[in-house]
Design an enzyme around this catalytic site. Structure first.
Site, short mmCIF file in Angstrom:
data_model
loop_
_atom_site.label_atom_id
_atom_site.label_comp_id
_atom_site.label_asym_id
_atom_site.label_seq_id
_atom_site.Cartn_x
_atom_site.Cartn_y
_atom_site.Cartn_z
N HIS A 187 -51.64 -10.39 7.90
CA HIS A 187 -50.86 -11.09 6.87
C HIS A 187 -50.05 -10.06 6.12
O HIS A 187 -50.56 -9.04 5.71
CB HIS A 187 -51.79 -11.88 5.95
CG HIS A 187 -52.52 -12.95 6.69
ND1 HIS A 187 -53.78 -12.75 7.21
CD2 HIS A 187 -52.14 -14.19 7.07
CE1 HIS A 187 -54.15 -13.85 7.86
NE2 HIS A 187 -53.18 -14.74 7.81
N ARG A 242 -62.97 -23.08 15.74
CA ARG A 242 -62.25 -24.34 15.61
C ARG A 242 -62.91 -25.37 16.51
O ARG A 242 -63.18 -25.09 17.67
CB ARG A 242 -60.78 -24.18 16.03
CG ARG A 242 -60.05 -23.20 15.13
CD ARG A 242 -58.59 -23.09 15.50
NE ARG A 242 -57.99 -22.04 14.67
CZ ARG A 242 -56.74 -21.60 14.80
NH1 ARG A 242 -55.96 -22.14 15.71
NH2 ARG A 242 -56.27 -20.66 14.02
N GLN A 295 -58.73 -13.48 16.67
CA GLN A 295 -57.28 -13.32 16.58
C GLN A 295 -56.95 -11.88 16.22
O GLN A 295 -57.64 -11.29 15.38
CB GLN A 295 -56.72 -14.23 15.50
CG GLN A 295 -56.85 -15.71 15.82
CD GLN A 295 -56.28 -16.56 14.71
OE1 GLN A 295 -56.67 -16.41 13.55
NE2 GLN A 295 -55.38 -17.47 15.05
N HIS A 341 -47.77 -14.78 8.22
CA HIS A 341 -48.93 -14.73 9.12
C HIS A 341 -48.41 -14.28 10.47
O HIS A 341 -47.37 -14.77 10.92
CB HIS A 341 -49.55 -16.11 9.31
CG HIS A 341 -49.86 -16.87 8.06
ND1 HIS A 341 -51.14 -17.24 7.72
CD2 HIS A 341 -49.07 -17.33 7.07
CE1 HIS A 341 -51.12 -17.91 6.58
NE2 HIS A 341 -49.87 -17.99 6.17
N LYS A 368 -42.84 -21.68 12.21
CA LYS A 368 -43.31 -20.53 12.96
C LYS A 368 -42.41 -20.21 14.15
O LYS A 368 -41.71 -21.08 14.65
CB LYS A 368 -44.75 -20.76 13.44
CG LYS A 368 -44.91 -21.98 14.35
CD LYS A 368 -46.35 -22.11 14.83
CE LYS A 368 -46.49 -23.29 15.78
NZ LYS A 368 -47.79 -23.39 16.43
#
Length: 638
Positions: free
Chosen positions: A382, A360, A378, A508, A462
RNA sequence: GCUGCUGUAGCUCAGUCGGUAGAGCGCGUCCUUGGUAAGGACGAGGUCCUGGGUUCAAAUCCCAGCAGCAGCUCCA
C-alpha cells in the site's frame, strides 16, 4: 450491370442481382469451394445474398476469423439438429461460438452424457455428408413471435434481437432455428468437428433461472487443424500444475482443508526464491516491509466497509466473547499500522509492502488447484501518497510490474481498467478522479488497455495486468487500485507543508497477485521443468558405482558450499536408471561421476532434456551455473 | 452455491453376475558394482471416501453427506 470492389482494390463487373457465390465463382473455383460467407460493405452475409448497387465485397473463408466463426456457428446448428433428432423433446435456447469452438444451450430433462457424444457425432456426420443447403427465411418480428408462440426461449431471443427483420435458417429434414446468421451455404461445410463436453449453465447466466445443459463442440477447417487443437489440449493437460505438483512433491491438498494448500519442502524452495526476488525488487523501488495480523476485531471490518461489501467472502470467529474476522485483505491492518505514528509530507510517498496471507470464502465449486484457493498469500503493498504524487507512483508500480514479469520469462501482457461497480463506497466525484488518474498513467506509459465497466473493487477503480503463457493462455496477476475512501474511513492523515492535516491517497498494488496462483502458473509455463534459479534441486551427482562414492560426496559438498542446491544418488542402481529418475524429477543438471572423473578431478555434466554430456571441471561448471542463476535464464545450455 | 461425472495401496488404475481385493510404478531388505532415459529376487503396504439402507452376503445395488473433476456464476 453492377460493379463490386474487391479487397485488393480491383473491381469486377457483374450482372445486377448476382449472388456473392457467383462472384466467388468468377474469381476462382478454389475460392468458391472454400467460401462460407461474404462481406458486403463490411457486413457479413450469406453467399446466396444478391448484390445490389456497387458495394465493396469480400469472400469469406474459414481462413478468416469471421469465416471460422460462421463455420462453427453453422456446426452448432448441425449439432442442434443432431441432438433434436435423438431427443425430440429438446428445446433449443442459444448456440453461439466461443474461443476455439461453440456451444449450444438446450433445455432437456434427460442428461446428455459423454457416452452419448459418439451418437451425436455420428448423426452430425450424416447431416454433414448429406450436404443439404442451409436456407435463410425472413419475416417480421410480429410474424416470428407468432411462429414461435409457446417457446419461451426463442420468444425471449426474438425480443432481445435488434431490427425489424427476424430470420430463420433451415436445413435437412425440417430442422429450423431462429438465427441472425449468416451461415455456410450447406451442411457439408461445417468442418472437422468433435463434441467436447457437457455442463450445466443457467439461462442468461442467472442463478435464479433454470439450469440448462450446455453442450460444447469444436470445429476446424481441416482434420489436421482439429487434431492440432486436440493435441494442444493434451499439452495443457500434460502441464496441469495439480498433477505436476504431486509428481514433483511441491504441494498438496487435504480433505481436512479444502482450498487450503500444503506447500512441501521442494515447493517452499521455489516459493522462497520468488519471495527473495520480490523483496529485492521492493527494495529497489523504495518499499519497506511490514507484517500485520491475520485475525482482527470485527469493528475494524465494519469501519473499512468490508462488513457491508465483502462479508459473504469472510470467515469469522470469537475470542473471549468478542467477534473477530479473519482478514480477506491486508489494507485495513495496514491502515492501523499507518496510524501508530504521526506522518509528515516529507515521508510520502510511504510504500509499505506485505506478503500477507488472506482468507476468502470461495464457493465450493470454484476451487481449482493453486489457481483458486481459500487461503493465499498476496505480494501486497500500500502506497500512501499526496494527491499530486499519484501519477508518478502508478507509473512506478507499472515499471515494477513489467520488470517482474520479464524476469520470469513472460513477455506478452495485456492491461485492463475496471471502473465503478454497483456495490461501492465513496462518492461519484471521488471515483471519477481516481479513474482519470489511472487512465492518465496508462496514457503516459502509452499502454493499450481494455475497459471493464463496473468491475472495480468496492473501494476504488483498478488496473489489472494479465500475462500470456507459452500455450497463450491468459492469467491475471497484478493489480493497481486507487483508493480515496479507505484513508477517509480510517481518518488517516499527514501534516502538509502548510502545517495543515491532510488525508493521504492510498494505492493498493500486487504484482504477482497470489503467490499460490503464481507458483501454479510457473509450473504450467515450464511443465515442471523450472529454470535453474527456481529449481528445488539444481544439480544431482550420480555415481557409476560405489567405488567413487567418496569423490561424489566431495563434489556434492563443493557445489553445496558454493550455494547450489545439490543432491546425490548413491543408490545401487545402474547409471541409466539414475539418469531416468533425475529426468523424471526434472533436475536441471546431472553430474555423472565414476573412476574416470575421479581420476581427472572432473565431472560429466548432462542437461535436463538432452542426451549429450560434457566433461568439465567442477569450477567451470560452477561459474556457468552461477551466471545462469544470476540472469534467471531458463536456458541450461553451456 | 448450481448441473453432470468420479471416489479401490503413497501414485496411476484393474476388479466379470453381489460371494471380504489385484497390477504397474514407488517404498524396504538382499543380490548385483555397472559408463549416460528404468538389472534381479523377496517383502511391507488397503477403514475399498464417510454414514445409513437392501441382502444370507455389498468395493459392487439404493439413499444422504464429504471431497475431487468438467463447466456455470464469482474471483487474486
Amino acid at each position: 450491370m453492377a460493379r463490386v470492389t474487391l479487397p485488393d482494390g480491383s473491381t469486377l463487373e457483374i450482372a445486377e442481382g448476382s449472388t456473392a457465390k457467383q462472384v466467388a465463382e468468377r474469381i476462382g473455383a478454389g475460392l468458391a469451394k472454400a467460401a462460407v460467407a461474404a462481406k458486403i460493405d463490411d457486413k457479413l452475409v450469406d453467399l446466396s445474398t444478391p448484390i445490389a448497387n456497387s458495394p465493396r465485397l469480400q469472400i469469406v473463408t474459414p481462413k478468416d476469423k469471421d469465416g471460422l466463426n460462421i463455420m462453427r456457428h453453422s456446426c452448432a446448428h448441425v449439432m442442434a439438429e443432431a441432438i433434436c433428432s435423438l431427443w425430440p423433446q429438446t428445446r433449443l435456447v442459444y448456440g453461439p461460438t466461443v474461443e476455439d469452438g461453440f456451444y449450444y444451450d438446450i433445455d432437456l430433462d434427460e442428461p446428455i452424457r459423454p457416452d452419448d457424444f459418439p451418437r451425436i457425432e455420428a448423426r452430425m456426420r450424416e447431416i454433414a455428408e448429406a450436404d443439404k443447403p442451409i436456407v435463410r427465411r425472413e419475416m417480421s418480428r410480429q410474424e416470428a413471435l407468432e411462429e414461435l408462440k409457446g417457446d419461451p426461449y426463442k420468444t425471449d431471443n426474438i425480443q432481445r434481437a435488434e431490427g425489424d427483420v427476424i430470420s430463420f435458417y433451415s436445413h435437412g429434414n425440417g430442422f429450423r432455428d431462429l438465427c441472425r446468421g449468416p451461415h455456410v451455404p450447406s451442411t457439408g461445410k461445417v468442418g472437422s468437428f468433435k463434441i467436447m463436453s457437457v455442463a450445466g449453465a443457467y439461462w442468461h447466466g442467472d442463478p435464479t433461472q433454470k439450469m440448462l445443459q450446455r453442450v460444447y463442440g469444436t470445429s476446424w477447417p481441416t482434420k489436421k487443424e482439429l487434431d492440432e487443437y486436440l493435441n494442444r489440449l493434451e499439452e495443457a493437460k500434460r502441464r496441469d500444475h495439480r498433477v505436476i505438483g504431486r509428481q514433483l512433491d511441491l504441494f498438496s491438498f487435504s480433505e481436512m482443508g479444502p482450498g487450503f494448500a500444503f506447500i512441501h519442502p521442494k515447493g517452499m524452495i521455489v516459493w522462497n526464491e520468488i519471495v527473495d526476488f520480490m523483496r529485492q525488487l521492493n527494495r529497489k523501488y523504495g518499499y519497506k516491509e511490514i507484517r500485520t495480523p491475520i485475525i482482527l476485531n470485527e469493528e475494524l471490518w465494519r469501519r473499512s466497509g468490508h462488513w457491508d461489501h465483502y462479508k459473504e467472502n469472510m470467515y469469522f470467529c470469537e475470542i473471549d466473547q468478542v467477534g473477530y474476522a479473519v482478514k480477506p485483505m491486508n489494507c485495513p491492518g495496514g491502515c492501523l499500522l499507518y496510524k501508530t505514528t504521526k506522518h509528515s509530507y516529507r515521508e510520502l510517498p510511504l510504500r509499505l509492502a506485505e506478503f500477507g496471507m488472506v482468507h476468502r470464502h470461495e464457493a465450493s465449486g470454484v476451487m481449482h488447484g493453486l489457481f483458486r484457493v481459500r487461503q493465499f498469500t498476496q505480494d501486497d503493498a500500500h502506497i500512501y501518497c499526496a494527491p499530486n504524487q499519484i501519477e508518478a507512483e502508478i507509473i512506478g508500480v507499472i515499471n515494477l510490474i513489467f520488470e517482474t514479469y520479464r524476469a520470469f520469462g513472460f513477455e506478452d501482457f495485456n492491461v485492463e481498467l475496471s471502473t465503478k461497480p454497483e456495490n461501492h463506497i465513496g462518492s461519484d466525484e471521488i471515483w471519477e478522479t481516481a479513474t482519470n488518474a489511472l487512465e492518465a498513467a496508462l496514457r503516459h506509459k502509452q499502454i493499450p488497455y481494455k475497459i471493464n465497466e463496473g468491475d472495480g473493487a468496492f473501494y476504488g477503480p483498478k488496473i489489472d495486468f494479465h500475462i500470456k503463457d507459452c500455450l497463450s493462455r491468459s492469467w491475471q496477476l497484478g493489480t493497481i487500485q486507487l483508493d480515496f475512501s479507505m484513508p477517509q474511513r480510517f481518518e488517516l492523515t499527514y501534516v502538509a507543508e502548510d502545517n495543515a492535516e491532510k488525508t493521504p491517497v492510498m494505492i493498493h498494488r500486487a504484482v504477482l497477485g497470489s503467490m499460490e496462483r503464481f507458483l501454479g502458473i510457473l509450473i504450467e509455463q515450464y511443465a515442471g521443468a523450472l529454470p535453474l534459479w527456481l529449481a528445488p534441486e539444481q544439480v544431482r551427482v550420480l555415481t557409476i558405482s560405489e567405488k567413487t562414492n567418496e569423490y561424489a560426496v566431495a563434489v556434492q559438498a563443493k557445489l553445496s558450499e558454493a550455494g547450489l542446491r545439490c543432491g546425490i544418488d548413491l543408490s545401487d542402481e545402474k547409471i541409466g536408471a539414475k539418469i531416468a529418475k533425475s529426468h523424471g524429477e526434472k533436475i536441471p543438471y546431472m553430474m555423472v561421476v565414476g573412476p574416470k572423473e575421479a581420476e581427472s578431478n572432473m565431472v560429466s555434466v548432462r542437461m535436463r532434456g538432452s542426451q549429450d554430456s560434457r566433461t568439465v571441471s567442477v569450477e567451470q561448471f560452477l561459474a556457468r551455473a552461477r551466471q545462469k542463476i544470476a540472469v534467471k535464464t531458463a536456458d541450461l545450455a553451456f
